[in-house]
Enzyme design. Structure first.
Site, PDB file in Angstrom:
ATOM      1  CD  GLU A   1      -3.011  -1.154   0.052  1.00 58.16           C
ATOM      2  OE1 GLU A   1      -3.323   0.179  -0.310  1.00 58.16           O
ATOM      3  OE2 GLU A   1      -3.445  -1.960  -0.405  1.00 58.16           O
TER       4      GLU A   1
ATOM      5  CB  SER B   1     -47.932 -26.692  45.283  1.00 55.65           C
ATOM      6  OG  SER B   1     -49.563 -27.433  45.116  1.00 55.65           O
TER       7      SER B   1
END
Length: 860
Positions: free
Chosen positions: A86, A472
């Protein structure tokens, strides 16, 4: 000389005009240029990650995949590859490369196209942070100016580090750390030279050069990168040759998820959005450490899935998914090719741990299948014999005798691997669903949460969102209210039928026990252990409905959601499993209301803690303690580890203030309710005295566990909640369709034949109507077996105001006898009986013919 002077004058004029143009353009756009100063405090858009307590990645949120790295963490070979490709003069230019600019200018003049931009790494970084990729001169001028500013402000190393973390590399990967994971599923330091060259070539055009979308163009680009590295002297000819000839090894990898806990991740994700907003939560790089450990969460998930399969399979087989050949009884139809079968299996949606397969042959007692991996396997009779026909939720067909009673060739089926023996078994997606939550009763830290069989099938979290009738499971809190109003564990209540005329409806309300058996006068301890419905109603009446309605919010229940009628005593109120577990924690921890929470710590993108939970503790008094380091992942949170170990080894470690959870019931009350709940999970001497949760005693073999079953009217909801002083958990099983009942089962003779002795003794307890003990409790037990493995028993100490005296089992009065008619019972000092039982009140207890706990254990 005649032409030289005009040329020099022309050049000078052009230069002056160019400088003037650039300066003019600079001042023209100066006010619109972003401040480069923000780069000194730049925040890369990094996804949020959620970890377990032991450092395993649970989930990752955010569109952009990024793994920020320092320059020291980036391998030299990758740095060389990027610079060579690059910007080979990166360390020599001031942000703008005149040679590169001239090359771009010549390309423009000769081709007429803006194909090359002459951009340096700094210019690319400027564009990535502040600009777009549009090819316009004004954008290029802005790019040059910003790049020059960046070079004045930042070092070359800082610019390179930002670039390597910022650059877009395709498939939502930003930065090379993320690219290594996305394309190769590796840490960046584990990449080969060929793989490094591949990702180093991506910045030019990540969408068309990546090795997944365009492997051919990726190979060509890789070769260019390697040639540049060879030209710059970074690699040898041999390295070039080997890397250039390497095959493409890329594949699309997801986030490196190590713990599959999507319901938990979704809860934490939504909490983070509430705290920071969606955009900030997803891009701020937060590391969230959950309160759960991977072992606990996995144990809960395995227990829930196994339990749902057990429920579903005892109710019968719904049949194959479909027939891919041999439909309409055409058993001579030609089978498909392997590739055709693979295509069908690949496109058939299912949810883990279920897998699709196709039956290719049916023998007498086994079947041959073809699976998604393109392999043939055999499922023997042990994996098929459960599959009697499903008729409805309350009725099953006859047990199969041969494999052809179940399946035919060409059937597309689901299979699963049994975790207990790694054996393949015919399976089906459970129609019932479940929820599970476990938490630390001392501080509310959630230890596991499961919202259903599969998050990918249904995102509805039943652990935190589904309000279902608790049955319950409400009784321990009713009994706590009774203890707070003068009752004791030895108080005798009449277990006899109740008929209540309701003038408004013109009907009689007749609450019944389940099963409909009545023992007459019965002590409170025994009544709760056997979950006597009518006793719960009588206690509610004795305490007063309004008093109970005012009492239950002490346990965290929303007062507005508590029924204002006597059905409250039977659990007609609707609450989430998390609410029930939180309420049970009050009893488990000795009387304190804790706050459930899922997040232990939040860290910023640099691993610095920005929030650490400090929840109220179940302690009185709460003494400040030295803060200890938490379990974390050293690979991800190195800075925090170093800081914590430094703190641990320091003589001046910080003192952590401990907030105290509010005490909502007395320690004595909590201790006595816990005692009754311990009886509910014991056999209590012999078979007839067993509590409804007796399987806990057989399978956990611990004395520090307590629990309560829960079954609603018509068996639409089933529950089991239980705890030790260090861990409380609640399991729920039901249908999402609240009108559908869990039904009942009849014996499957194939399964009876496997263990006839067990069935002959306790078969009646394993078939018939579904209930909390059968549908929900097994998930709780399996979880606790793993969660408590290797941990010593831990009982909370008896409060100093509690005394133990010998009572007569029948009357609850004092006794001098030491035979099986008596027992020791606990009382708050001052409430113990003062009258002795008469001989007429003492009833001999016979255990003749009954199975004791050791005999039952041998059968199991």
């Amino acid at each position: 000389m005649k032409y030289l002077k005009p040329a020099l004058i022309t050049a000078l004029v052009v230069f002056i005009l160019s400088v003037a143009a650039i300066l003019g353009t600079y001042f023209y756009i100066k006010s619109d240029l972003p401040s480069v100063d923000i780069l000194k405090d730049v925040r890369l858009q990094t996804p949020m990650r959620i970890y377990s307590q032991d450092g395993k990645l649970i989930s990752q949120y955010g569109v952009k995949r990024r793994i920020p790295l320092t320059l020291e963490q980036i391998p030299d070979m990758l740095e060389h590859a990027v610079i060579a490709t690059e910007d080979s003069r990166f360390y020599d230019h001031p942000g703008i490369d005149p040679i590169g600019m001239m090359r771009a200018f010549i390309s423009l003049v000769t081709t007429g196209e803006k194909a090359q931009g002459g951009s340096t790494l700094t210019m690319q970084l400027a564009r990535g942070f502040f600009l777009t990729r549009e090819k316009k001169f004004i954008r290029k001028i802005r790019e040059i100016i910003i790049a020059w500013h960046m070079e004045q402000l930042l070092t070359k190393q800082e610019i390179l580090e930002l670039y390597l973390n910022k650059v877009e590399l395709g498939h939502r990967a930003f930065g090379f750390g993320a690219a290594a994971q996305v394309y190769y599923g590796k840490d960046i330091n584990d990449l080969t030279l060929a793989q490094i060259a591949t990702i180093a070539g991506l910045p030019q055009a990540p969408s068309v050069l990546n090795p997944i979308s365009r492997p051919d163009r990726s190979i060509a680009r890789r070769r260019i990168v390697l040639l540049r590295m060879l030209d710059e002297g970074y690699i040898s000819q041999q390295q070039f040759d080997e890397a250039a000839e390497s095959p493409v090894t890329a594949a699309k990898y997801g986030a490196e998820i190590e713990l599959d806990a999507p319901y938990l991740a979704d809860i934490i994700y939504n909490e983070m959005i509430e705290l920071y907003g969606k955009e900030e939560a997803e891009t701020g790089g937060y590391k969230v450490v959950a309160t759960v450990s991977s072992d606990m969460q996995q144990a809960a998930q395995d227990a829930v899935r196994r339990n749902l399969h057990d429920y579903d399979e005892r109710h019968g087989y719904h049949g194959p998914e479909k027939l891919v050949w041999g439909a309409d009884g055409d058993h001579d139809a030609l089978p498909l090719s392997e590739q055709e079968m693979l295509n069908i299996l690949e496109n058939h949606q299912t949810f883990k741990p279920l897998e699709p397969a196709i039956v290719v042959k049916v023998n007498e007692k086994d079947i041959v299948i073809f699976n998604q991996q393109g392999k043939y396997s055999v499922i023997d009779w042990d994996g098929l014999d459960w599959a009697r026909p499903f008729i409805n939720d309350a009725k099953q067909g006859a047990a199969p005798k041969v494999a052809a009673d179940i399946l035919q060739a060409g059937a597309l089926i689901l299979i699963r691997k049994r975790p207990e023996d790694d054996h393949w078994q015919l399976a089906q997606f459970p129609q019932a669903t479940s929820a599970f939550v476990a938490l630390n009763p001392q501080n509310g830290a959630v230890q596991a949460v499961i919202g259903g069989y599969s998050f990918y099938q249904s995102q509805f979290n039943r652990a935190t969102q589904a309000k279902r009738q608790v049955g319950s499971n409400i009784k321990p809190f009713i009994y706590s209210a009774a203890l707070d109003n003068g009752y004791t564990l030895a108080s005798v209540i009449n277990d006899a039928p109740i008929t209540q005329w309701q003038a408004g409806s013109g009907n009689a309300w007749r609450p019944e026990n389940s099963p409909a058996e009545y023992d007459g006068p019965i002590r409170m301890r025994v009544a709760l252990s056997k979950s006597k419905n009518v006793v719960s109603v009588r206690l509610l009446r004795a305490v007063g409905l309004e008093n109970v309605v005012e009492y239950l919010p002490r346990f965290g229940f929303d007062k507005d959601e508590i029924p204002r009628d006597e059905t409250l005593s039977l659990g007609s109120g609707s609450h989430t499993p998390l609410e029930v577990a939180t309420a049970m924690a009050v009893i488990a921890n000795g009387g304190f209301l804790i706050e459930p929470h899922f997040i232990q710590r939040i860290e910023d993108e640099y691993g610095k803690p920005i929030w650490v939970s400090n929840p109220p503790q179940a302690c009185d008094p709460c003494i400040a303690e030295v803060e200890k380091p938490q379990a974390i992942n050293p690979d991800d949170i190195e800075a925090l580890l170093a800081a914590e170990f430094a703190t641990q080894n320091s003589e001046t470690a910080p003192i952590k203030d401990i907030p105290q959870a509010p005490r909502v019931i007395s320690a004595e009350n909590a201790f006595l309710v816990a005692e009754m709940m311990r009886s509910a999970v014991q056999i209590n001497g012999h078979w007839d005295n067993r509590g409804t949760g007796w399987r806990t005693a057989l399978l956990l073999k611990r004395d520090d566990v307590a629990g309560k079953t829960g079954t609603t009217n018509d068996v639409r909801d089933t529950w089991f909640s239980g705890y030790t002083p260090d861990l409380v958990a609640t399991a729920w099983v039901g249908f999402d369709d609240n009108n559908r009942r869990l039904g009942r089962t009849t014996p499957n003779q194939n399964l009876v034949n496997k263990n006839p002795k067990r069935f002959n003794y306790i078969g009646n307890a394993l078939i018939g109507s579904e209930a909390g003990a059968l549908a929900a409790q097994p998930a709780w037990i399996r979880f606790m077996q793993k969660a408590l493995a290797g941990k010593p028993e831990h009982l909370l100490p008896m409060p100093t105001n509690v005394v133990k005296v010998r009572i007569d089992k029948s009357s609850g009065k004092l006794t001098d006898r030491t035979d099986n008619t008596s027992m020791f019972e606990y009382f708050i000092d001052g409430t113990q009986p003062i009258v002795y039982a008469s001989d007429a009140e003492m009833i001999e207890s016979s255990e003749k013919g009954e199975l004791n706990s050791q005999q039952l254990e041998d059968i199991f």
